[in-house]
Design a protein around this motif. Structure first.
Motif, PDB file in Angstrom:
ATOM      1  N   ARG A  37       0.820  -1.216   0.000  1.00 47.73           N
ATOM      2  CA  ARG A  37       0.000   0.000   0.000  1.00 47.73           C
ATOM      3  C   ARG A  37       0.848   1.257   0.000  1.00 47.73           C
ATOM      4  O   ARG A  37       1.854   1.352   0.703  1.00 47.73           O
ATOM      5  CB  ARG A  37      -0.939  -0.002   1.202  1.00 47.73           C
ATOM      6  CG  ARG A  37      -2.072  -1.001   1.035  1.00 47.73           C
ATOM      7  CD  ARG A  37      -3.178  -0.779   2.046  1.00 47.73           C
ATOM      8  NE  ARG A  37      -4.314  -1.611   1.650  1.00 47.73           N
ATOM      9  CZ  ARG A  37      -5.336  -1.191   0.925  1.00 47.73           C
ATOM     10  NH1 ARG A  37      -5.375   0.067   0.535  1.00 47.73           N
ATOM     11  NH2 ARG A  37      -6.317  -1.999   0.617  1.00 47.73           N
ATOM     12  N   LYS A  97      -0.850   4.142   0.528  1.00 45.96           N
ATOM     13  CA  LYS A  97      -1.593   5.006   1.446  1.00 45.96           C
ATOM     14  C   LYS A  97      -2.300   4.150   2.486  1.00 45.96           C
ATOM     15  O   LYS A  97      -2.453   2.936   2.309  1.00 45.96           O
ATOM     16  CB  LYS A  97      -2.608   5.859   0.679  1.00 45.96           C
ATOM     17  CG  LYS A  97      -3.536   5.072  -0.227  1.00 45.96           C
ATOM     18  CD  LYS A  97      -4.383   5.996  -1.093  1.00 45.96           C
ATOM     19  CE  LYS A  97      -5.283   5.222  -2.043  1.00 45.96           C
ATOM     20  NZ  LYS A  97      -6.047   6.101  -2.961  1.00 45.96           N
ATOM     21  N   GLU A  98      -2.702   4.760   3.578  1.00 41.62           N
ATOM     22  CA  GLU A  98      -3.327   4.021   4.665  1.00 41.62           C
ATOM     23  C   GLU A  98      -4.666   3.415   4.246  1.00 41.62           C
ATOM     24  O   GLU A  98      -5.373   3.949   3.395  1.00 41.62           O
ATOM     25  CB  GLU A  98      -3.553   4.948   5.871  1.00 41.62           C
ATOM     26  CG  GLU A  98      -2.274   5.365   6.572  1.00 41.62           C
ATOM     27  CD  GLU A  98      -2.561   6.158   7.847  1.00 41.62           C
ATOM     28  OE1 GLU A  98      -3.736   6.168   8.282  1.00 41.62           O
ATOM     29  OE2 GLU A  98      -1.626   6.750   8.381  1.00 41.62           O
ATOM     30  N   LYS A 119      -8.403   2.691   4.356  1.00 46.47           N
ATOM     31  CA  LYS A 119      -9.588   3.395   4.824  1.00 46.47           C
ATOM     32  C   LYS A 119     -10.612   2.380   5.302  1.00 46.47           C
ATOM     33  O   LYS A 119     -10.932   1.428   4.599  1.00 46.47           O
ATOM     34  CB  LYS A 119     -10.185   4.238   3.692  1.00 46.47           C
ATOM     35  CG  LYS A 119      -9.336   5.434   3.291  1.00 46.47           C
ATOM     36  CD  LYS A 119     -10.038   6.245   2.218  1.00 46.47           C
ATOM     37  CE  LYS A 119      -9.200   7.459   1.826  1.00 46.47           C
ATOM     38  NZ  LYS A 119      -9.881   8.268   0.763  1.00 46.47           N
ATOM     39  N   GLU A 160      -2.870  -5.991   1.592  1.00 46.32           N
ATOM     40  CA  GLU A 160      -3.623  -5.869   2.850  1.00 46.32           C
ATOM     41  C   GLU A 160      -5.131  -5.722   2.626  1.00 46.32           C
ATOM     42  O   GLU A 160      -5.823  -5.044   3.389  1.00 46.32           O
ATOM     43  CB  GLU A 160      -3.108  -4.700   3.695  1.00 46.32           C
ATOM     44  CG  GLU A 160      -1.646  -4.813   4.069  1.00 46.32           C
ATOM     45  CD  GLU A 160      -1.164  -3.650   4.927  1.00 46.32           C
ATOM     46  OE1 GLU A 160      -1.881  -3.264   5.872  1.00 46.32           O
ATOM     47  OE2 GLU A 160      -0.067  -3.124   4.643  1.00 46.32           O
ATOM     48  N   GLU A 165      -9.900  -4.819   8.767  1.00 47.53           N
ATOM     49  CA  GLU A 165      -8.568  -4.237   8.633  1.00 47.53           C
ATOM     50  C   GLU A 165      -7.500  -5.176   9.197  1.00 47.53           C
ATOM     51  O   GLU A 165      -6.420  -5.324   8.624  1.00 47.53           O
ATOM     52  CB  GLU A 165      -8.510  -2.891   9.352  1.00 47.53           C
ATOM     53  CG  GLU A 165      -7.176  -2.176   9.200  1.00 47.53           C
ATOM     54  CD  GLU A 165      -7.163  -0.816   9.893  1.00 47.53           C
ATOM     55  OE1 GLU A 165      -6.082  -0.209   9.955  1.00 47.53           O
ATOM     56  OE2 GLU A 165      -8.232  -0.373  10.355  1.00 47.53           O
ATOM     57  N   LYS A 204      -4.005  -6.896   7.376  1.00 43.48           N
ATOM     58  CA  LYS A 204      -2.631  -6.812   7.881  1.00 43.48           C
ATOM     59  C   LYS A 204      -2.035  -8.209   8.079  1.00 43.48           C
ATOM     60  O   LYS A 204      -0.863  -8.457   7.770  1.00 43.48           O
ATOM     61  CB  LYS A 204      -2.604  -6.010   9.183  1.00 43.48           C
ATOM     62  CG  LYS A 204      -2.926  -4.522   8.983  1.00 43.48           C
ATOM     63  CD  LYS A 204      -2.731  -3.730  10.249  1.00 43.48           C
ATOM     64  CE  LYS A 204      -3.019  -2.248  10.041  1.00 43.48           C
ATOM     65  NZ  LYS A 204      -2.152  -1.642   9.001  1.00 43.48           N
TER      66      LYS A 204
END
Length: 375
Positions: A185, A187-188, A190, A298, A345, A349
């Motif tokens: 990724r 970016k984080e 969402k 992820e 989420e 991970k």
């Protein structure tokens, strides 16, 4: 340098699944790529490999055309005089092994990337064809020069139980690996937001064995329950595969406003990154590259309890596993993920950590190179 021939039914496969292996092989071998020339011929040639056009119609079942393809491959082998050959995709494995045996090649490696349509279909014609193909597989593969590489242990055990290959000539290398340094990724993540459109990604061709019908039924039911979703599908809508949807079914898909047909894409990374859930309800896989890529990214994943899928995703740890052919279970799994964003989420991970540990491309390439040197 020793010579190795790599044979596949498309340049697309070699570029998308074996490119890193090819680059690594060039450090130690004189590499020739043999495939029916397509849109990937130029980038494959730019690697520094010699490329040779193989006269093959990968969708043909015409005996005369198939014999011609085998003869063409024999001539290629006689001209190149390789020390070993590695074949990918079933026609390449069958015809390449025949050609290799005729020219006296002592080191032949065949990558079994999945059982294919003939072993998954349930109709009478498929059963008859399956019996015939098992006979052919035994005659071709059960030879001292032939080594079979499987992507999951169930496929390997299946071939051994049918006496297609002996235990000491079959090996397990889990897929082609995924580049975890690229598939990560930018970016984080969402968290899934029920106030917005839920983005669902089906990372596959539109064929029945990939579970598209079941997924569509699950999505239809969710929409009837007022869930706001959009299903993204990358496909070129080719009709060459025998299990592809009919033109009428495709036209029906095109008329659904909540389905976005993206066409054939060379890079799915941006779609993974912007999806809320990745779903592959496949009936069976060799080892799903799409799931490996999604795991490395992820993503929240839903897939089926079949070989090649449950090897990648662990239920309740790195995603959700549902029974195959079960749209109700797919619907319930989607509802669970959208109503539990924190767990969703966490699954993502865990998926990346597992992929780095078990399925990174460097590991797979090292295993393949070691196998070459073993014989």
């Amino acid at each position: 340098m020793k010579k190795i021939i790599i044979v596949s039914n498309t340049g697309w496969y070699l570029y998308n699944f074996r490119f890193k292996l090819i680059k690594e092989l060039l450090k130690k071998y004189n590499v020739t790529l043999v495939f029916p020339f397509d849109g990937y011929s130029k980038p494959l040639k730019e690697t520094g490999c010699e490329i040779v056009n193989w006269k093959l119609n990968r969708n043909s079942i015409n005996p005369l055309l198939e014999i011609f393809s085998i003869i063409d491959l024999i001539n290629i082998f006689l001209k190149i005089k390789p020390d070993m050959a590695h074949h990918f995709t079933i026609k390449a494995c069958l015809y390449g092994t025949i050609a290799g045996r005729i020219v006296g090649l002592k080191k032949i490696f065949n990558a079994i990337t999945g059982l294919g349509h003939v072993f998954l279909a349930k109709n009478t014609n498929a059963f008859i064809y399956r019996v015939f193909m098992v006979f052919i597989y035994r005659k071709v593969f059960n030879h001292k020069s032939s080594n079979l590489i499987f992507q999951n242990s169930e496929d390997r055990n299946f071939f051994q139980s049918l006496k297609i290959i002996s235990k000491n000539k079959s090996f397990l290398i889990r897929g082609s690996g995924v580049d975890v340094n690229y598939y990560k990724r930018e970016k984080e993540i969402k968290k899934i937001d029920l106030k917005k459109t839920i983005k669902i990604f089906f990372p596959s061709r539109i064929i029945k064995e990939k579970g598209i019908i079941e997924l569509l039924e699950a999505c239809e039911s969710l929409i009837d329950d007022n869930v706001n979703l959009c299903l993204y599908v990358p496909s070129d809508l080719s009709f060459h595969n025998r299990s592809f949807l009919s033109k009428r079914e495709i036209d029906k898909l095109k008329n659904k406003s909540w389905i976005k047909l993206l066409g054939q894409l060379s890079d799915l990374k941006p779609i993974y990154e912007n999806s809320d859930i990745v779903i592959l309800p496949s009936w069976r896989e060799g080892l799903s590259m799409a799931l490996l890529e999604a795991s490395a990214m992820e993503c929240s994943i839903i897939t089926t309890n079949v070989p090649g899928c449950n090897d990648v995703v662990k239920h309740g740890e790195s995603g959700l596993i549902v029974p195959p052919h079960d749209p109700v279970s797919i619907k319930l799994a989607i509802l669970f993920l959208i109503n539990n964003p924190v767990i969703s989420e966490k699954f993502g991970k865990n998926a990346r950590l597992s992929t780095i540990k078990k399925f990174n491309s460097e590991m797979v390439i090292s295993q393949t190179m070691s196998l070459y040197e073993k014989f």
